[in-house]
Write a protein that holds these residues in place. Sequence first.
Motif, mmCIF file in Angstrom:
data_model
loop_
_atom_site.group_PDB
_atom_site.id
_atom_site.type_symbol
_atom_site.label_atom_id
_atom_site.label_comp_id
_atom_site.label_asym_id
_atom_site.label_seq_id
_atom_site.Cartn_x
_atom_site.Cartn_y
_atom_site.Cartn_z
ATOM 1 N N ASP A 87 -13.343 12.984 28.315
ATOM 2 C CA ASP A 87 -13.631 13.154 29.738
ATOM 3 C C ASP A 87 -15.058 12.691 30.074
ATOM 4 O O ASP A 87 -15.725 13.248 30.943
ATOM 5 C CB ASP A 87 -13.413 14.601 30.180
ATOM 6 C CG ASP A 87 -14.230 15.618 29.390
ATOM 7 O OD1 ASP A 87 -14.868 15.225 28.392
ATOM 8 O OD2 ASP A 87 -14.236 16.805 29.762
ATOM 9 N N TYR A 88 -15.513 11.667 29.363
ATOM 10 C CA TYR A 88 -16.893 11.174 29.522
ATOM 11 C C TYR A 88 -17.186 10.784 30.973
ATOM 12 O O TYR A 88 -16.293 10.465 31.764
ATOM 13 C CB TYR A 88 -17.142 9.986 28.591
ATOM 14 C CG TYR A 88 -16.350 8.730 28.900
ATOM 15 C CD1 TYR A 88 -16.875 7.750 29.749
ATOM 16 C CD2 TYR A 88 -15.094 8.526 28.342
ATOM 17 C CE1 TYR A 88 -16.151 6.602 30.041
ATOM 18 C CE2 TYR A 88 -14.369 7.372 28.629
ATOM 19 C CZ TYR A 88 -14.904 6.427 29.488
ATOM 20 O OH TYR A 88 -14.187 5.287 29.775
ATOM 21 N N ILE A 89 -18.465 10.806 31.302
ATOM 22 C CA ILE A 89 -18.901 10.496 32.673
ATOM 23 C C ILE A 89 -19.007 8.981 32.826
ATOM 24 O O ILE A 89 -20.031 8.375 32.515
ATOM 25 C CB ILE A 89 -20.246 11.183 32.997
ATOM 26 C CG1 ILE A 89 -20.093 12.706 32.854
ATOM 27 C CG2 ILE A 89 -20.710 10.820 34.407
ATOM 28 C CD1 ILE A 89 -21.376 13.486 33.059
ATOM 29 N N GLY A 90 -17.926 8.380 33.276
ATOM 30 C CA GLY A 90 -17.900 6.937 33.502
ATOM 31 C C GLY A 90 -18.321 6.591 34.916
ATOM 32 O O GLY A 90 -18.721 7.456 35.704
ATOM 33 N N ALA A 91 -18.191 5.306 35.264
ATOM 34 C CA ALA A 91 -18.642 4.812 36.570
ATOM 35 C C ALA A 91 -17.921 5.493 37.726
ATOM 36 O O ALA A 91 -18.496 5.693 38.796
ATOM 37 C CB ALA A 91 -18.438 3.297 36.638
ATOM 38 N N SER A 128 -24.112 14.975 28.007
ATOM 39 C CA SER A 128 -22.720 14.561 28.179
ATOM 40 C C SER A 128 -22.530 13.111 27.748
ATOM 41 O O SER A 128 -23.426 12.273 27.922
ATOM 42 C CB SER A 128 -22.288 14.721 29.650
ATOM 43 O OG SER A 128 -21.922 16.051 29.921
ATOM 44 N N TYR A 129 -21.365 12.850 27.226
ATOM 45 C CA TYR A 129 -20.990 11.474 26.916
ATOM 46 C C TYR A 129 -20.907 10.672 28.217
ATOM 47 O O TYR A 129 -20.350 11.148 29.210
ATOM 48 C CB TYR A 129 -19.624 11.427 26.242
ATOM 49 C CG TYR A 129 -19.600 11.712 24.761
ATOM 50 C CD1 TYR A 129 -19.086 10.771 23.862
ATOM 51 C CD2 TYR A 129 -20.046 12.931 24.240
ATOM 52 C CE1 TYR A 129 -19.025 11.033 22.493
ATOM 53 C CE2 TYR A 129 -19.993 13.198 22.883
ATOM 54 C CZ TYR A 129 -19.482 12.243 22.019
ATOM 55 O OH TYR A 129 -19.427 12.508 20.671
ATOM 56 N N HIS A 130 -21.426 9.451 28.177
ATOM 57 C CA HIS A 130 -21.284 8.522 29.300
ATOM 58 C C HIS A 130 -20.469 7.296 28.883
ATOM 59 O O HIS A 130 -20.337 6.349 29.642
ATOM 60 C CB HIS A 130 -22.656 8.097 29.827
ATOM 61 C CG HIS A 130 -23.281 9.115 30.729
ATOM 62 N ND1 HIS A 130 -23.699 8.837 32.016
ATOM 63 C CD2 HIS A 130 -23.536 10.446 30.543
ATOM 64 C CE1 HIS A 130 -24.199 9.924 32.569
ATOM 65 N NE2 HIS A 130 -24.115 10.921 31.693
ATOM 66 N N GLN A 131 -19.930 7.344 27.689
ATOM 67 C CA GLN A 131 -19.047 6.299 27.171
ATOM 68 C C GLN A 131 -18.167 6.937 26.103
ATOM 69 O O GLN A 131 -18.473 8.024 25.607
ATOM 70 C CB GLN A 131 -19.853 5.147 26.569
ATOM 71 C CG GLN A 131 -20.758 5.564 25.413
ATOM 72 C CD GLN A 131 -21.814 4.538 25.101
ATOM 73 O OE1 GLN A 131 -22.638 4.214 25.951
ATOM 74 N NE2 GLN A 131 -21.776 3.996 23.893
ATOM 75 N N ARG A 132 -17.081 6.273 25.784
ATOM 76 C CA ARG A 132 -16.111 6.885 24.871
ATOM 77 C C ARG A 132 -16.637 7.011 23.446
ATOM 78 O O ARG A 132 -16.442 8.020 22.786
ATOM 79 C CB ARG A 132 -14.800 6.094 24.881
ATOM 80 C CG ARG A 132 -13.679 6.828 24.154
ATOM 81 C CD ARG A 132 -12.336 6.178 24.371
ATOM 82 N NE ARG A 132 -11.292 6.932 23.692
ATOM 83 C CZ ARG A 132 -10.609 7.925 24.219
ATOM 84 N NH1 ARG A 132 -10.869 8.317 25.444
ATOM 85 N NH2 ARG A 132 -9.682 8.558 23.536
#
Length: 354
Positions: A87-91, A128-132
């Motif tokens: 559930d990473y924080i993507g664009a 938090s993850y911002h990419q997989r």
Amino acid sequence: MKFIHIADVHLGAVPDSNMPWANERQQEIWDSFKHIIDLCNKEKADLLLIAGDFFHKQPLVKELKEVNYYFSKLETARVVIMAGNHDYIGARSNYPGFAWDEKVHMFLSDTIDSIYLPDINTTVYGFSYHQRDITEPIYDRVKPLQKDTINILLAHGGDEKNIPINYKKLLGAGFDYIALGHIHKPKIFSDKMAYCGSLEPLDKNETGSRGYILGKISGDEERQTKIRFVKSSHREYKKLKVTVNQEITNGELVDIIKEKLKSEGQKHIYQIYIEGFRDENIHFDKELIYPLGNILDVVDESVPDYDFEALYKENADNMIGMFIKRIKESDKNDQVVRKALYYGIEALLGAKES
């Protein structure tokens, strides 16, 4: 300070999506999360730690609103949450800018940050993850900056693609507790560091108990942490072995499996493994077994109990006899020889009949 540690809830996932119980499994994941909210209130927990992969993928706004409603029902606990590799924080993520309940604190940065909770004098570190995929061992460098507060690290990772972790080094970093996520199997390294595992098992490889960590940190200058794993999943994936002999028929095998399922629990999801030596004239019908319960796979590893001496005498002058003689003269151990004989003879006899 009492806390509950969960991770890898994977809200929105549909385990066994092609099976009749798929919708039940999807709902059970949500029900397990709701149970944690009730549990926080029952235990009068001060802190709910969510160590990544709360959702199975980047959540929709309506899903965030749904979980936020349940967070609003917390009576004593604050929530600290991080996004993991699922559930990473993507664009296009809906995490940034979402108006959480005042009890909820989320790490939004892609670098180590801290959240201080003054009413329980606790500092929680994380990001938090911002990419997989993140291949850098980020947690190797993290240390608590405050000495006069309870210090907790929220961390998600532990393999080559998702933040490799040197567990010995991390355990010695000085945190009062390290709440780990990403590995779905519970593992307690010590009272100060643990994987809680997933709340519910998500596929057939996730056998064994699933649940959460319940912990307490006490003392001021000399803080002590005590934790325990609590099993709470609705059901488990189980591998069930059934050993047969030459006397077992299809009907008897069905009855044996019925009794085993009754004993182990009908609610669980099974992979059935048939092993042992069956009558050479019997082939077990798997289709009779699947309707007996929540059965994903039936694997027949049994072998026919051939009379090799009789077979050799009958086939001494052909390929079958030559195969038996050659295998028996090999220098392999008995178990390997026996398996080779059974599988080879089955193939040769099948070819002979066709």
